[in-house]
Design a protein around this motif. Structure first.
Motif, short mmCIF file in Angstrom:
data_model
loop_
_atom_site.label_atom_id
_atom_site.label_comp_id
_atom_site.label_asym_id
_atom_site.label_seq_id
_atom_site.Cartn_x
_atom_site.Cartn_y
_atom_site.Cartn_z
N GLN A 189 0.83 -1.20 0.00
CA GLN A 189 0.00 0.00 0.00
C GLN A 189 0.87 1.25 0.00
OE1 GLN A 189 -3.19 -0.15 2.83
NE2 GLN A 189 -3.57 2.05 2.79
N VAL A 190 1.97 1.22 0.74
CA VAL A 190 2.86 2.37 0.79
C VAL A 190 3.56 2.57 -0.55
CG1 VAL A 190 5.02 3.21 1.82
CG2 VAL A 190 3.19 2.33 3.28
N ARG A 191 3.99 1.50 -1.18
CA ARG A 191 4.63 1.63 -2.49
C ARG A 191 3.68 2.22 -3.51
NH1 ARG A 191 7.74 -4.26 -2.68
NH2 ARG A 191 9.55 -3.65 -1.40
N GLU A 192 2.42 1.84 -3.44
CA GLU A 192 1.43 2.38 -4.37
C GLU A 192 1.21 3.88 -4.13
OE1 GLU A 192 -3.26 1.62 -5.62
OE2 GLU A 192 -2.18 0.17 -4.36
N PHE A 193 1.29 4.31 -2.88
CA PHE A 193 1.13 5.72 -2.54
C PHE A 193 2.34 6.55 -2.99
CE2 PHE A 193 1.34 9.26 0.60
CZ PHE A 193 0.11 9.85 0.33
N GLU A 194 3.52 5.93 -3.05
CA GLU A 194 4.76 6.58 -3.48
C GLU A 194 5.10 7.81 -2.63
OE1 GLU A 194 4.09 7.36 -7.65
OE2 GLU A 194 4.86 5.38 -8.21
N PRO A 195 5.33 7.60 -1.33
CA PRO A 195 5.62 8.75 -0.46
C PRO A 195 7.02 9.30 -0.69
CG PRO A 195 5.88 6.71 0.77
CD PRO A 195 5.34 6.32 -0.58
N ASP A 196 7.14 10.60 -0.48
CA ASP A 196 8.45 11.25 -0.52
C ASP A 196 9.03 11.42 0.87
OD1 ASP A 196 8.50 12.00 -3.45
OD2 ASP A 196 6.69 13.06 -2.84
N LEU A 197 8.15 11.50 1.89
CA LEU A 197 8.60 11.75 3.25
C LEU A 197 7.73 10.99 4.24
CD1 LEU A 197 9.00 15.66 3.26
CD2 LEU A 197 10.86 13.99 3.21
N LEU A 198 8.35 10.58 5.35
CA LEU A 198 7.62 10.16 6.54
C LEU A 198 7.77 11.27 7.56
CD1 LEU A 198 8.69 6.41 7.03
CD2 LEU A 198 6.74 7.32 5.76
N LEU A 199 6.67 11.62 8.21
CA LEU A 199 6.70 12.74 9.13
C LEU A 199 6.02 12.36 10.44
CD1 LEU A 199 6.18 16.38 7.93
CD2 LEU A 199 5.66 15.67 10.26
N PRO A 200 6.76 12.23 11.53
CA PRO A 200 6.15 11.86 12.81
C PRO A 200 5.36 13.02 13.42
CG PRO A 200 8.47 12.32 13.12
CD PRO A 200 8.22 12.40 11.64
N VAL A 201 4.27 12.70 14.10
CA VAL A 201 3.52 13.72 14.83
C VAL A 201 4.43 14.23 15.95
CG1 VAL A 201 1.55 14.15 16.34
CG2 VAL A 201 1.27 12.74 14.28
N PRO A 202 4.68 15.53 16.00
CA PRO A 202 5.64 16.06 16.98
C PRO A 202 5.03 16.21 18.38
CG PRO A 202 4.76 17.85 15.67
CD PRO A 202 4.15 16.59 15.11
N LEU A 203 5.91 16.20 19.37
CA LEU A 203 5.56 16.57 20.73
C LEU A 203 5.97 18.01 20.98
CD1 LEU A 203 6.81 13.49 22.83
CD2 LEU A 203 4.45 14.02 22.19
N HIS A 204 5.26 18.68 21.87
CA HIS A 204 5.70 20.00 22.28
C HIS A 204 7.02 19.86 23.05
CE1 HIS A 204 5.74 23.76 24.69
NE2 HIS A 204 5.17 24.27 23.62
N ARG A 205 7.86 20.87 22.97
CA ARG A 205 9.20 20.77 23.57
C ARG A 205 9.13 20.50 25.07
NH1 ARG A 205 8.48 26.17 22.25
NH2 ARG A 205 8.44 27.63 24.02
N ASP A 206 8.13 21.03 25.76
CA ASP A 206 8.04 20.79 27.20
C ASP A 206 7.71 19.34 27.50
OD1 ASP A 206 8.59 23.44 27.66
OD2 ASP A 206 6.49 24.02 27.92
N ARG A 207 6.80 18.76 26.72
CA ARG A 207 6.46 17.36 26.93
C ARG A 207 7.61 16.46 26.49
NH1 ARG A 207 0.59 15.39 25.15
NH2 ARG A 207 0.20 17.32 26.33
N LEU A 208 8.30 16.84 25.43
CA LEU A 208 9.46 16.07 24.99
C LEU A 208 10.55 16.09 26.06
CD1 LEU A 208 10.91 14.48 22.75
CD2 LEU A 208 11.68 16.67 21.82
N ARG A 209 10.70 17.21 26.73
CA ARG A 209 11.70 17.32 27.79
C ARG A 209 11.34 16.40 28.96
NH1 ARG A 209 11.18 22.40 28.66
NH2 ARG A 209 12.58 23.00 26.99
N ARG A 210 10.04 16.32 29.27
CA ARG A 210 9.62 15.46 30.38
C ARG A 210 9.76 13.98 30.03
NH1 ARG A 210 5.40 19.39 30.55
NH2 ARG A 210 3.94 17.94 29.53
N ARG A 211 9.42 13.62 28.79
CA ARG A 211 9.44 12.21 28.40
C ARG A 211 10.80 11.78 27.88
NH1 ARG A 211 4.63 10.54 24.56
NH2 ARG A 211 3.50 11.27 26.40
N SER A 212 11.55 12.68 27.30
CA SER A 212 12.90 12.50 26.75
C SER A 212 12.93 11.83 25.39
CB SER A 212 13.81 11.71 27.73
OG SER A 212 13.54 10.32 27.68
N TYR A 213 11.80 11.43 24.84
CA TYR A 213 11.77 10.87 23.49
C TYR A 213 10.36 11.01 22.93
CZ TYR A 213 9.53 6.83 25.72
OH TYR A 213 8.69 6.02 26.43
N ASN A 214 10.29 11.00 21.60
CA ASN A 214 9.01 11.02 20.90
C ASN A 214 8.77 9.64 20.30
OD1 ASN A 214 6.79 11.39 19.26
ND2 ASN A 214 7.65 13.05 18.06
#
Length: 248
Positions: A126-151
């Motif tokens: 299914q992904v090959r048929e879509f032919e993506p150029d990029l994968l983009l993760p949903v970001p965390l806010h910097r404060d929550r990323l600081r608390r969790r240390s990873y996304n």
């Protein structure tokens, strides 16, 4: 020397597997050994309930009936989402729910590879048929990323990127507001909670993007991120997640 190394490495790996049998990252049971070693043990794999028909072909919302054909759900009919489709490994329940919660909240970052590998294998065509150029993760806010240390979405996206051969853009989309957790809100206010919460740092030029997240519930996050990406120049957006919540 390279030839000698290529001959010795498989033998060394076999010896290590004999002395230290690979274990299931979820339950610790020994994994079947061999060239086609699964990422999880048979019991844990059996505990992941796959997302099967009938479901909505646009947002992957599963229907309670065990028989029937795929058809658009009422929310997608009333307000078509900006993304093309959603690919989910399974339902957010049982083994998969426990695994995602451990990855997301308990620091079990070693679960990114087995879970994302299962997702990659299931939707490669299914992904090959879509032919993506990029994968983009949903970001965390910097404060929550600081608390969790990873996304966790970025961890998943990196595994998918290697498996599908698609670059990961980890700094293109940012979260500008540390919004309250979506699971704490009612469905009718989740979308309003996210309005203006994401920003694209630079314009896109017609790229086809796959948005990566861990769980989809109402789809509010995927809708808002997809809207921002399309407004910023993406030509198409699809979504892939580890788990999709069943209908309430």
């Amino acid at each position: 020397m390279p030839l000698l190394r290529s001959r010795l490495l498989p033998q060394l790996q076999a010896l290590l597997d004999l002395l230290l049998p690979p274990a299931c990252p979820l339950c610790g049971a020994n994994l079947p050994q061999g060239p086609d070693q699964p990422p999880l043990c048979p019991a844990c794999l059996a505990g992941i309930r796959p997302l099967e028909s009938p479901c909505c072909p646009r947002c992957a919302l599963p229907y309670p009936a065990e028989e029937g054909t795929d058809h658009l759900c009422e929310p997608c009919l009333r307000r078509p989402p900006p993304f093309a489709w959603v690919a989910a490994l399974g339902l957010y329940m049982g083994t998969l729910q426990s695994a995602v919660q451990r990855l997301k909240f308990s620091g079990a970052i070693g679960l990114d590879r087995p879970l994302a590998s299962l997702l990659a294998d299931r939707f490669t065509d299914q992904v090959r048929e879509f032919e993506p150029d990029l994968l983009l993760p949903v970001p965390l806010h910097r404060d929550r990323l600081r608390r969790r240390s990873y996304n966790q979405s970025l961890l998943i996206a990196r595994v998918l990127g290697r498996r599908w051969g698609v670059p990961v853009a980890c700094r293109s989309l940012v979260r500008t507001r540390d919004t309250p957790p979506q699971q704490a809100l009612k469905a009718d206010i989740r979308q309003r909670n996210l309005q203006g919460a994401f920003r694209l740092l630079g314009p896109l030029a017609g790229e086809r993007v796959i948005l990566v997240d861990d769980v989809m519930t109402t789809g509010a996050t995927a809708r808002e991120c997809s809207r921002v990406l399309l407004t910023g120049g993406a030509s198409a957006v699809a979504v892939t997640v580890l788990a999709r919540t069943p209908r309430p």
